[in-house]
Enzyme design. Sequence first.
Site, PDB file in Angstrom:
ATOM      1  N   LEU A 132     -13.561  36.829  19.429  1.00 11.24           N
ATOM      2  CA  LEU A 132     -14.569  37.768  19.726  1.00 11.24           C
ATOM      3  C   LEU A 132     -15.671  36.944  20.471  1.00 11.24           C
ATOM      4  O   LEU A 132     -15.754  35.646  20.076  1.00 11.24           O
ATOM      5  CB  LEU A 132     -14.940  38.206  18.382  1.00 11.24           C
ATOM      6  CG  LEU A 132     -13.996  39.250  17.590  1.00 11.24           C
ATOM      7  CD1 LEU A 132     -14.810  39.557  16.274  1.00 11.24           C
ATOM      8  CD2 LEU A 132     -14.018  40.666  18.446  1.00 11.24           C
ATOM      9  N   ASP A 133     -16.131  37.496  21.569  1.00 12.50           N
ATOM     10  CA  ASP A 133     -17.347  36.687  22.133  1.00 12.50           C
ATOM     11  C   ASP A 133     -18.366  36.293  20.942  1.00 12.50           C
ATOM     12  O   ASP A 133     -18.636  36.792  20.046  1.00 12.50           O
ATOM     13  CB  ASP A 133     -17.879  37.661  22.820  1.00 12.50           C
ATOM     14  CG  ASP A 133     -16.992  38.058  24.218  1.00 12.50           C
ATOM     15  OD1 ASP A 133     -15.938  37.237  24.283  1.00 12.50           O
ATOM     16  OD2 ASP A 133     -17.358  38.922  24.833  1.00 12.50           O
ATOM     17  N   TYR A 134     -18.933  34.961  21.292  1.00 13.32           N
ATOM     18  CA  TYR A 134     -20.090  34.631  20.317  1.00 13.32           C
ATOM     19  C   TYR A 134     -21.047  35.542  20.046  1.00 13.32           C
ATOM     20  O   TYR A 134     -21.320  35.693  18.807  1.00 13.32           O
ATOM     21  CB  TYR A 134     -20.822  33.447  21.221  1.00 13.32           C
ATOM     22  CG  TYR A 134     -22.194  32.994  21.002  1.00 13.32           C
ATOM     23  CD1 TYR A 134     -22.225  31.722  19.997  1.00 13.32           C
ATOM     24  CD2 TYR A 134     -23.418  33.379  21.268  1.00 13.32           C
ATOM     25  CE1 TYR A 134     -23.084  31.489  19.172  1.00 13.32           C
ATOM     26  CE2 TYR A 134     -24.517  32.724  20.690  1.00 13.32           C
ATOM     27  CZ  TYR A 134     -24.339  31.805  19.546  1.00 13.32           C
ATOM     28  OH  TYR A 134     -25.834  31.479  18.848  1.00 13.32           O
ATOM     29  N   THR A 136     -20.792  38.939  19.771  1.00 15.10           N
ATOM     30  CA  THR A 136     -19.811  39.948  19.111  1.00 15.10           C
ATOM     31  C   THR A 136     -19.703  39.774  17.619  1.00 15.10           C
ATOM     32  O   THR A 136     -19.239  38.785  17.214  1.00 15.10           O
ATOM     33  CB  THR A 136     -18.729  40.278  19.807  1.00 15.10           C
ATOM     34  OG1 THR A 136     -18.878  40.540  21.126  1.00 15.10           O
ATOM     35  CG2 THR A 136     -18.015  41.669  19.210  1.00 15.10           C
ATOM     36  N   HIS A 219     -14.291  39.740  28.396  1.00 11.42           N
ATOM     37  CA  HIS A 219     -15.359  40.529  28.185  1.00 11.42           C
ATOM     38  C   HIS A 219     -15.144  41.665  28.975  1.00 11.42           C
ATOM     39  O   HIS A 219     -16.040  42.318  29.491  1.00 11.42           O
ATOM     40  CB  HIS A 219     -16.461  39.673  29.365  1.00 11.42           C
ATOM     41  CG  HIS A 219     -16.967  38.169  28.803  1.00 11.42           C
ATOM     42  ND1 HIS A 219     -17.805  37.459  29.401  1.00 11.42           N
ATOM     43  CD2 HIS A 219     -16.729  37.670  27.772  1.00 11.42           C
ATOM     44  CE1 HIS A 219     -17.908  36.493  28.709  1.00 11.42           C
ATOM     45  NE2 HIS A 219     -17.394  36.545  27.680  1.00 11.42           N
TER      46      HIS A 219
END
Length: 287
Positions: A132-134, A136, A219
Site C-alpha cells: 500500500l502506498d505510504y 494510504t 498508483h
Amino acid sequence: MIETHKVKNNIAKIRFQEYAVGIFNTIPTKSGIKKALKKKLILIDKEMATTAKYITGGEHIELFEAEESVNYSRLKLTLEVIFEDDYLAIINKPAGVLVSGNKFVTIANALSQNLNKSTQLDAVNPKPVHRLDYPTSGLLVIGKTSSAILKLNKLFEEKKIQKTYLAITIGQMNAKGFINSLVDNKTAFSEYTVLKSVKSERFNYLNLVKLTPKTGRKHQLRKHLLSIKNPILGDKDYFIEDKVLKGKGLFLHASALNFTHPFTKKDFSIAIDLPKKFLKIFNPQEK
C-alpha cells in the site's frame, strides 16, 4: 550462517535462483533469493553462488546472514491486527508509514512485535505480500510461513484476492464508471461507484467513492482518478492546480478484502471502518 540445504541427487538441471525458491525459511521468495545472491550471502559447495549457477544434484548450499543486518526489536509501532492464524495475518496499516524499505520505521519491521510466531515448520519472519502506498491506510495481508507467502503471492498474481478501496474525490462525478486508461504504458482497469456527494465551496463537490482495481499498476487508482479530472483529496502527486488539500494526508483507504484462505479454504470477506478524517466529511450512518 543461518541455514543449510542439501540438494537431492539426480534432479533435472535447473538454474539456482529458480530452484532456491522455498528451500530457505528466511528467504521464501524469488526476489529475496536474487537479493541474497547480489549481497553474496549464498555458497554452493563452498563457492560463491551467482545468477548463472545451475543445480544438477548433490550440492551443499549455505545461506549466511548479512553483517549489516539490524535488530528491529527496538521499534515500537503498535498495529491493529484484524485477523491472524498460523499462516497469515491481516493488519490495518496506518497512513504515513512505509510497508517496507530501507527506513527503520516500516510495517515490515514492526510485524514481529505485533504478531504471534507461527508454529508451522516453514515459519518465517512475517512479511507483507503486497503493498500500500505510504499515504494510504487500510487492509494489508501478511504471510507468516514460506508456503503461505508463495500461495498468497500466487493468489494476487491470479487476481483471486479482490481489494476494495474508499476514497474522497474532488469535483462532480458520474454515479458510476469504468476507467481503462493506460498506466505507465500498461493496460489498467478500475471501477468506481459514488456512494455520496456533498457540495464544497473550495472543491465544488466532494465524493465518497468505492473503488475496485481490476489490475495492480503502481498508483493506479490515484492516476486513474486524475485522468478523469476527479483526483483524490489530499493527493500531492496527482492533482489539479489550486485543488490540493494540505496537512490532512491522502484520503484513500483499503477498506475490504475478499479471498479464499489458501490453507483452510475458508472464504474471507473482511471490511473495516473508515478513518476518522473521512467521517468528518462523510458519515456513512447518515440516511
